[in-house]
Design a protein around this motif. Sequence first.
Motif, short mmCIF file in Angstrom:
data_model
loop_
_atom_site.label_atom_id
_atom_site.label_comp_id
_atom_site.label_asym_id
_atom_site.label_seq_id
_atom_site.Cartn_x
_atom_site.Cartn_y
_atom_site.Cartn_z
N GLN A 72 0.82 -1.20 0.00
CA GLN A 72 0.00 0.00 0.00
C GLN A 72 0.86 1.26 0.00
N ASP A 73 1.98 1.22 0.76
CA ASP A 73 2.90 2.36 0.77
C ASP A 73 3.54 2.56 -0.60
N ALA A 74 3.79 1.44 -1.31
CA ALA A 74 4.35 1.54 -2.66
C ALA A 74 3.33 2.20 -3.60
N ARG A 75 2.05 1.83 -3.45
CA ARG A 75 1.01 2.44 -4.28
C ARG A 75 0.89 3.93 -4.00
N ASP A 76 1.15 4.31 -2.73
CA ASP A 76 1.04 5.72 -2.34
C ASP A 76 2.27 6.54 -2.70
N GLY A 77 3.27 5.89 -3.33
CA GLY A 77 4.47 6.60 -3.75
C GLY A 77 5.47 6.87 -2.64
N LEU A 78 5.38 6.14 -1.54
CA LEU A 78 6.28 6.35 -0.41
C LEU A 78 7.57 5.54 -0.50
N ARG A 92 7.23 -17.24 -2.23
CA ARG A 92 7.61 -18.55 -2.75
C ARG A 92 6.60 -19.04 -3.79
N ASN A 93 5.66 -18.20 -4.08
CA ASN A 93 4.67 -18.53 -5.10
C ASN A 93 5.05 -17.79 -6.38
N MET A 94 5.50 -18.54 -7.39
CA MET A 94 6.05 -17.94 -8.61
C MET A 94 5.03 -17.02 -9.31
N ARG A 95 3.81 -17.49 -9.47
CA ARG A 95 2.80 -16.71 -10.17
C ARG A 95 2.52 -15.41 -9.41
N GLU A 96 2.38 -15.54 -8.09
CA GLU A 96 2.09 -14.36 -7.29
C GLU A 96 3.26 -13.38 -7.31
N TYR A 97 4.49 -13.93 -7.26
CA TYR A 97 5.66 -13.06 -7.28
C TYR A 97 5.71 -12.22 -8.56
N LEU A 98 5.47 -12.86 -9.68
CA LEU A 98 5.52 -12.14 -10.96
C LEU A 98 4.43 -11.07 -11.03
N ASN A 99 3.25 -11.39 -10.50
CA ASN A 99 2.18 -10.39 -10.49
C ASN A 99 2.57 -9.19 -9.64
N ILE A 100 3.19 -9.46 -8.48
CA ILE A 100 3.58 -8.39 -7.57
C ILE A 100 4.67 -7.52 -8.19
N THR A 101 5.68 -8.17 -8.78
CA THR A 101 6.78 -7.39 -9.35
C THR A 101 6.33 -6.58 -10.56
N ASP A 102 5.36 -7.15 -11.33
CA ASP A 102 4.78 -6.36 -12.43
C ASP A 102 4.10 -5.11 -11.88
N GLU A 103 3.37 -5.28 -10.78
CA GLU A 103 2.70 -4.13 -10.17
C GLU A 103 3.73 -3.11 -9.65
N LEU A 104 4.81 -3.61 -9.02
CA LEU A 104 5.83 -2.70 -8.49
C LEU A 104 6.56 -1.97 -9.62
N ASP A 105 6.74 -2.66 -10.74
CA ASP A 105 7.37 -2.01 -11.89
C ASP A 105 6.56 -0.80 -12.35
N ARG A 106 5.23 -0.92 -12.29
CA ARG A 106 4.38 0.19 -12.70
C ARG A 106 4.51 1.38 -11.75
N TYR A 107 4.87 1.10 -10.48
CA TYR A 107 5.06 2.17 -9.51
C TYR A 107 6.50 2.71 -9.51
#
Length: 517
Positions: A72-78, A92-107
């Motif tokens: 949430q702090d990443a979404r808020d630009g902090l 440790r969940n490959m699919r979830e990790y890729l989804n999260i890193t894709d989201e972080l890349d957008r931020y």
Amino acid sequence: MKKPTTNNNGITAIYVRRSVSDKDKGNNSLSISAQREECIKFVGNCEYQVYCDDGKSGKDVQHRPAFMQMMQDARDGLISRIVVKKYDRFSRNMREYLNITDELDRYGVTVYSLSEPFNTETKEGRMMRNNLLNFAEFERETIAARVADAYSTRARETGFYQGGKVYYGFTSERRTINGKTGSVLVPTEQAESIRIAYELYKEPSTSLRDIIEYYKEHDIYTLSTTRVNGEPKENMDRSHVSRILESPLYVRADKEVYAFFVSKGYEILDDIEAYDGIHGVFIHRTSGVTFVKIGYHEGIVDAQTWLAVQDKKSHNKRIPNNGSSNVSWLVGLLKCRHCGYHIQIAYTDNKARTKRWKYLMDYGAYRKAGCVKKFLTTRPEEVEEAVLQAMRDRIEQLTIAKHNAEVPDADHESLRTEIIKIDEEIRKLMEKLADADTVLFDYIQNRINELHEQKSALERKLQTKARKRKAIDTKPLEKPMSVWDKLSIEEKHDLAMAMIDVVYVSDDNGIEVKFSI
């Protein structure tokens, strides 16, 4: 956390996590303090915030509050970057990790690992990171499989309670039995409400809703162990009551219960002598196999009552919901004598909805082979009248039978005859096995398996009829039948389901009622 004043991209987030399995392994390098110390040393003097999830699994993020706050702090630009000891701390969940890193890349947030020596900003680095995460996910699944195997082994070897959800009516105590220590279920003050539920439901005319209303009327302790803000939450729904009435945990299992489980095709771990009419039963399902183990705990409900409830629930499950019961009290009970498919009671209203015409529609006509006709000329009112008379005659027969000596039952003898015929066919096929070639051998084996399934089904039906013939009490049926015209359609429907297995209808052969009592 306030926004940083040193740069416009946010501060560094340090994420540390340790699961229960890491603690069990005694891996000090993955301790929370060790991870935090290494990450802080790496980031140096820049502004940072530590997010810590201790005792949390890496299989998902929903159950990690610190991780969710960091996102949430990443979404808020902090946050500008995230630093971890190892990538598998992150997920440790490959699919979830890729989804999260894709989201972080957008931020514009990058993730750095202290242990993996590659740069994830390059395609080669991302490939290596993904390979490592694949191995981490494989390790997690392997650990989960080992835990499941260990659970299955313990469940097969002992009658201890294996943990997990708390069963209503029981609490657990640590005890030593046969040199082994484990948890044994002990009845609580709620056990009496379990007995009441079973005693009520075994009566033909009692529904799940009747039990719930009884509990409310008599202010009996709630069926739910759920708590909200520390207080019990009332959750007396029908599904909860239904699960309690199906559980073998509560039965004082005897020889007839043993036969019931055998007829279900379950793997029975204990000899029949262990079914002493005192102890309850655990049913475990693992790797597609269902096995039954006698528990060290005492049951709450006697075997005959428990079996009567199972018979009633099994019958109710066979009744399909093929329409609203307010159309007719026979909804769900009708089948075609020719094709065996269900007959629906359909209706048509006039434009003013002042008159309704009901008719019988054969579902077998819609099948590939098709039945003899789609709509029957037999009227639903004719069927209702014939079935009602058959119900009255059946209750009279049962009442007379109670006052006379035991008389042979035609259905009982018919089932015994079918079982004998199947046994004879199996014996003849077994004699042919020795001289059979491969093709014939396979055919004979398949046929024998089919016959065993047919025999098991017949034996279950025979056991059910024998129990009902021995325990049937017509009084709960006589009273509603005496005021039939005053009953609602739903009440008539419930009474019919309690008595009838199926009603066969045919324009050519008439109406035949098969009773379940």
